[in-house]
Design a protein around this motif. Structure first.
Motif, PDB file in Angstrom:
ATOM      1  N   UNK A   1      -1.933 -25.244 -17.598  1.00 41.48           N
ATOM      2  CA  UNK A   1      -2.104 -26.388 -18.511  1.00 41.48           C
ATOM      3  C   UNK A   1      -2.104 -25.911 -19.951  1.00 41.48           C
ATOM      4  N   UNK A   2      -1.417 -26.615 -20.854  1.00 39.99           N
ATOM      5  CA  UNK A   2      -1.284 -26.146 -22.234  1.00 39.99           C
ATOM      6  C   UNK A   2      -2.593 -26.184 -23.001  1.00 39.99           C
ATOM      7  N   UNK A   3      -2.647 -25.357 -24.035  1.00 41.93           N
ATOM      8  CA  UNK A   3      -3.816 -25.302 -24.907  1.00 41.93           C
ATOM      9  C   UNK A   3      -3.852 -26.536 -25.807  1.00 41.93           C
ATOM     10  N   UNK A   4      -5.034 -27.127 -25.988  1.00 40.81           N
ATOM     11  CA  UNK A   4      -5.208 -28.281 -26.862  1.00 40.81           C
ATOM     12  C   UNK A   4      -6.032 -27.866 -28.071  1.00 40.81           C
ATOM     13  N   UNK A   5      -5.646 -28.317 -29.221  1.00 36.80           N
ATOM     14  CA  UNK A   5      -6.376 -28.003 -30.441  1.00 36.80           C
ATOM     15  C   UNK A   5      -7.303 -29.146 -30.820  1.00 36.80           C
ATOM     16  N   UNK A   6      -6.766 -30.370 -30.830  1.00 34.66           N
ATOM     17  CA  UNK A   6      -7.546 -31.542 -31.227  1.00 34.66           C
ATOM     18  C   UNK A   6      -8.296 -32.089 -30.014  1.00 34.66           C
ATOM     19  N   UNK A   7      -9.604 -32.255 -30.203  1.00 34.83           N
ATOM     20  CA  UNK A   7     -10.433 -32.840 -29.149  1.00 34.83           C
ATOM     21  C   UNK A   7     -10.551 -31.979 -27.915  1.00 34.83           C
TER      22      UNK A   7
ATOM     23  N   UNK B   1     -12.775 -32.551 -18.358  1.00 33.53           N
ATOM     24  CA  UNK B   1     -12.692 -32.943 -16.944  1.00 33.53           C
ATOM     25  C   UNK B   1     -11.264 -32.841 -16.433  1.00 33.53           C
ATOM     26  N   UNK B   2     -10.300 -33.267 -17.280  1.00 33.45           N
ATOM     27  CA  UNK B   2      -8.889 -33.199 -16.892  1.00 33.45           C
ATOM     28  C   UNK B   2      -8.455 -31.746 -16.739  1.00 33.45           C
ATOM     29  N   UNK B   3      -8.837 -30.921 -17.701  1.00 36.39           N
ATOM     30  CA  UNK B   3      -8.457 -29.516 -17.651  1.00 36.39           C
ATOM     31  C   UNK B   3      -9.103 -28.810 -16.451  1.00 36.39           C
ATOM     32  N   UNK B   4     -10.343 -29.187 -16.120  1.00 35.64           N
ATOM     33  CA  UNK B   4     -11.028 -28.595 -14.970  1.00 35.64           C
ATOM     34  C   UNK B   4     -10.203 -28.773 -13.699  1.00 35.64           C
ATOM     35  N   UNK B   5      -9.683 -29.997 -13.487  1.00 35.61           N
ATOM     36  CA  UNK B   5      -8.882 -30.269 -12.294  1.00 35.61           C
ATOM     37  C   UNK B   5      -7.560 -29.504 -12.343  1.00 35.61           C
ATOM     38  N   UNK B   6      -6.952 -29.430 -13.531  1.00 40.25           N
ATOM     39  CA  UNK B   6      -5.667 -28.744 -13.669  1.00 40.25           C
ATOM     40  C   UNK B   6      -5.810 -27.237 -13.443  1.00 40.25           C
TER      41      UNK B   6
END
Length: 478
Positions: free
Chosen positions: A68-74, A82-87
């Motif tokens: 899963x890609x890195x997110x900068x904002x938020x 929660x979304x990243x945990x599942x991914x």
């Protein structure tokens, strides 16, 4: 509840992310890894996943878009976490399914397989010995192996597969076997609690010691006697055996194979009774330390250790001194902190003893020690000795040099030291009592006490002679 058995090396591997922890400006993901019946937890932040992915794409050519890609904002918002945990959970499970037979080292390290999973444990040990094995052997120091490591090696050797299944020459089991063939000093410390963050209980893991061919010394602690296999295979070389917090009897350590036979005898013994097994002796063993166990008696298994000179059975549950007559070479014996109350006839079992530690027992009399003519050091501290007359039982021992009576009831008697030393007559100056050398002043007092004692004995003899004379004069004539 029985502890789960450590799974076979081919057991299914699963991962799931069971939670998160906020740490300052980032989030830590709590990963639960399951292999067979066993599980443990690992904690990683997203940047650790990113580093893992970079290495895997370079080494194993996996798709760089799987992570899963890195997110900068938020990036720390609840919904994103929660979304990243599942991914991330899907990502890890995909990696495990991609490498079912042999987990890449970088992924194995990420999931702590080198601490908790059989293949990873054995590979990590093999690599350590590949790099340092020769230096460790040359240094001649004690090498430490945990029961979990030994179990992993034992299980790996049972498999019908190459010793270097993952293709990494450094992880070849051959490095371990070469090392264990030459190792001389080994320590195996178990533990009562689960290992690290896992549910693995080391006391449920059997291991085999027959891979060690040159051991001179071994120390095992906090294990269960039933999990220790192959100990008799060490007989040709082992000189020092130490077992702590692991045994309820001497027999289960010295002759574990006895459980398979109705009757057994040590080799070299002539017997007319039928036996079902002849057990080889521990011919090289000169030191046996089974202190801090749960042993209730000195059983007949001591027949198998005739060369033992140093025997430590302190901190057990012994109430009798028995069977030690089989130890013809025994010189130093530690029976401290047991449950001994009597020592009758102990000289028939300890003929050549020089050092005897009986501290921390429940002795009230010393009547069994009067014929230990070779005894040099005797520790009787922390018993129940109250009467000074008991010292007469050891006062004539010709070689006794060090005596400890501290923390006995008799120690509160006025002039206790000089009254004890006086029991040794002409040898008072040679006896070191309670760690303190006898002083000239004490020797002067001893001489006075001896003179008083001689005068009293002379007076008693005269009184006794007068009594006999009086009885003879007044005896009625027939």
């Amino acid at each position: 509840m029985d502890a789960p058995h450590l799974p076979e090396p081919c057991a299914e591997k699963r991962v799931r992310i069971i939670g998160t922890e906020p740490v300052e400006s980032y989030t830590v993901y709590i990963i639960e890894v399951t292999v067979g019946d066993h599980r443990w937890t690992v904690k990683h932040r997203y940047s650790d996943f990113h580093d893992l992915h970079e290495k895997l794409t370079a080494e194993k050519k996996i798709d760089k878009h799987l992570l899963p890609p890195k997110k900068i904002i938020g990036k720390n918002s609840k919904s994103l976490v929660e979304k990243r945990q599942k991914e991330l959970e899907v990502y890890l499970q995909m990696l495990l399914s991609r490498f079912p037979a042999s987990t890449p080292k970088v992924l194995s390290t990420f999931l702590l397989f080198h601490l908790y999973e059989i293949n990873g444990i054995a590979a990590a040990l093999a690599e350590e010995l590949f790099h340092k094995g020769e230096q460790l052997l040359a240094a001649g120091e004690v090498f430490l192996l945990r029961p979990l490591q030994l179990y992993a090696v034992t299980q790996q050797l049972k498999l019908a597969k190459p010793t270097c299944a993952n293709g990494d020459a450094k992880a070849d089991l051959g490095h371990i076997l070469d090392f264990t063939c030459h190792l001389k000093y080994l320590k195996i410390p178990g533990m009562k609690a689960a290992v690290g963050t896992s549910n693995i209980e080391e006391q449920s893991l059997p291991f085999d010691l027959s891979i060690f061919k040159s051991l001179l010394q071994i120390e095992i602690s906090d294990c269960d006697a039933g999990q220790i296999n192959g100990l008799p295979s060490l007989k040709p070389t082992l000189a020092t055996l130490s077992i702590h917090l692991s045994a309820s009897s001497m027999k289960e350590i010295l002759v574990p194979e006895a459980s398979e036979f109705a009757e057994w005898e040590p080799e070299g013994v002539d017997t007319e009774s039928p036996v079902t097994a002849i057990i080889p002796l521990w011919k090289m063993l000169t030191t046996l330390d089974m202190s801090r166990n749960f042993i209730r008696c000195i059983d007949e298994s001591v027949k198998l250790i005739p060369e033992v000179e140093f025997l430590d059975l302190s901190y057990n549950e012994l109430s009798l001194v028995e069977n030690l007559q089989h130890l013809y070479n025994l010189v130093h014996l530690d029976l401290s902190f047991n449950k001994l109350t009597v020592l009758e006839g102990v000289h028939t079992k300890l003929g050549n003893i020089k050092t005897l530690n009986l501290s921390g027992n429940q002795l009230e009399t010393l009547s069994g020690l009067s014929k230990l003519y070779s005894l040099v050091n005797l520790d009787l501290s922390s018993n129940r000795l109250a009467q000074l007359d008991e010292i007469k039982n050891i006062g004539t021992l010709p070689c006794l040099e060090k005596l400890s009576l501290a923390d006995n009831p008799m120690c509160i008697i006025p002039d206790y030291r000089t009254k004890v030393l006086a029991q040794f007559c002409d040898r008072a100056s040679e006896v070191c009592l309670d760690g303190t050398t006898t002083t000239e002043k004490e020797l002067d007092t001893v001489e006075v006490l001896k003179a008083i004692q001689k005068a009293k004995e002379a007076k008693d003899r005269m009184a006794n002679n007068e009594k006999k004379f009086f009885l003879g004069v007044n005896r009625p004539k027939p």
